[in-house]
Design an enzyme around this catalytic site. Structure first.
Site, PDB file in Angstrom:
ATOM      1  N   GLY A 122       0.813  -1.223  -0.122  1.00 10.94           N
ATOM      2  CA  GLY A 122      -0.038  -0.140   0.222  1.00 10.94           C
ATOM      3  C   GLY A 122       0.807   1.296   0.103  1.00 10.94           C
ATOM      4  N   GLU A 145       3.397  -9.192  -1.695  1.00 13.34           N
ATOM      5  CA  GLU A 145       1.698  -9.914  -1.250  1.00 13.34           C
ATOM      6  C   GLU A 145       1.599 -11.150  -1.600  1.00 13.34           C
ATOM      7  OE1 GLU A 145       1.401  -5.313  -1.862  1.00 13.34           O
ATOM      8  OE2 GLU A 145       2.309  -7.015  -2.902  1.00 13.34           O
ATOM      9  N   ASP A 153      -1.546  -5.661  -5.360  1.00 12.91           N
ATOM     10  CA  ASP A 153      -2.573  -4.620  -5.792  1.00 12.91           C
ATOM     11  C   ASP A 153      -2.337  -3.179  -5.999  1.00 12.91           C
ATOM     12  OD1 ASP A 153      -2.211  -4.560  -2.980  1.00 12.91           O
ATOM     13  OD2 ASP A 153      -4.366  -4.259  -2.572  1.00 12.91           O
TER      14      ASP A 153
END
Length: 359
Positions: A122, A145, A153
């Site tokens: 993130g 991840e 993502d």
């Protein structure tokens, strides 16, 4: 004797303020490596709203509190607890986070991200979509991840799919960290600046002339940048391109197994301990991203996949093994690559009706 109450003062998890011409957004959870929460995400959105319309703010500067890094990623412990409880934190958090990622990419004012130290997941989403991405000799950037049964993502499929050759495939499937110079070479950063030069560069940014455009901000950063910093990953580019150009994980594994170098064998080992489902999902997302025309298309696809992964086994199991119990021994389901069928992966791309992102 009168009892004296002890008052503990705590700082907010997000510090937002103006310094000269710069709107400052500081992630402020140093003990948690500035891991991103839903409340912090909403705070960043609110700050961008204010700074966008303030004529006295010429640029936005993203930084992290403490000495260890900008951001270790999303608050996966909170997501783990939510997944186990069957709540919808993942659905809400990812929706708002991904919409923010797209907004950063199109922000109308210069957006400067200082990526010193650890920048993961993130944190990459908050920084690498910006227009001015600064790394240092201490930067360790990565999208690990797949190691917790997830996938890169926050627009990671878009970013990685545009790296030279097969570097993005390599980084996405292994979760290996990049140096600052590696990140510039891969297209996830723009300039290497020695961390010792950050204080005067930061001061110069706060003194940016009102109304300066992207070129003006870039010129300020260039005055402090280390030009032609060597990227260690370049030495492995040929092997990476040859091995990771395959369109199945099984074929990538075979290609690596036939490479005699120590680097290739370490890479093979890094892949084989990851979630088989996460690996196949990640490769499909990366290959689809190559054919996509926008970041928003990739984020929409990632959101659909994230919602499916949130209710499946490997994501909470990966977090349990890495963060909760820390035994580093996840029990993936299915446990072997050949057991992950195309039909299983297709579920991550099924239409979800109202559960679509709107930008």
């Amino acid at each position: 004797m009168t009892a004296t109450a002890t008052v503990t003062l705590t700082e907010p998890d997000l510090v937002v303020r103006q310094e000269g011409a710069a709107g400052i957004i500081r992630l402020n959870r140093p003990k948690a490596l500035n891991a991103l929460t839903l409340e912090m995400t909403r705070g960043v959105v609110a700050a961008l709203d204010v700074f966008e319309v303030d004529p006295n703010v010429t640029l936005v500067l993203l930084e992290g509190a403490g000495e260890r890094g900008l951001c270790a990623g999303g608050d996966i412990r909170g997501l783990y607890e939510s997944a186990r409880a069957g709540s919808d934190l993942g659905k809400i958090f990812w929706r708002e986070e991904y919409i923010l990622n797209a907004r950063i990419a199109k922000y109308p004012k210069p957006y400067v991200a200082y990526m010193d130290g650890l920048v993961m997941g993130g944190g990459v989403g908050l920084a690498a979509h910006g227009g001015h991405r600064i790394v240092t000799e201490k930067t360790k950037m990565g999208m690990p991840e797949v190691g917790i049964g997830f996938f890169p993502d926050v627009g990671g499929s878009w970013l990685l799919s545009r790296a030279p050759g097969e570097l993005g495939t390599y980084y996405g499937l292994t979760g290996t960290t990049m140096t600052g110079a590696d990140a510039v070479h891969a297209g996830l950063a723009d300039a290497v600046v020695n961390s010792a030069s950050w204080p005067p560069l930061r001061e110069a940014l706060t003194r940016t002339p009102v109304g300066a455009d992207a070129a003006g901000v870039r010129a300020i950063i260039d005055r402090f940048a280390v030009h032609d910093a060597p990227a260690p990953i370049v030495a492995q580019q040929a092997m990476i391109d040859a091995s990771f150009s395959q369109d199945s994980i099984e074929d990538i594994v075979i290609a690596l197994a036939h490479q005699p170098s120590e680097f290739a064998q370490a890479t093979l080992g890094a892949i084989l301990d990851k979630s088989p489902t996460g690996l196949k999902l990640t490769l499909k997302l990366l290959r689809m991203a190559r054919e996509s025309s926008s970041l928003e298309q990739c984020l929409t696809r990632e959101y659909s996949a994230a919602l499916e992964i949130f209710v499946n086994h490997d994501f909470p199991e990966g977090i349990r093994a890495a963060v909760i119990d820390k035994d580093r021994d996840p029990k993936w389901q299915p446990p072997r690559l050949e057991q992950v069928t195309p039909e299983m992966i297709a579920r991550y791309f099924a239409p979800r009706g109202d559960d679509e992102l709107t930008f």
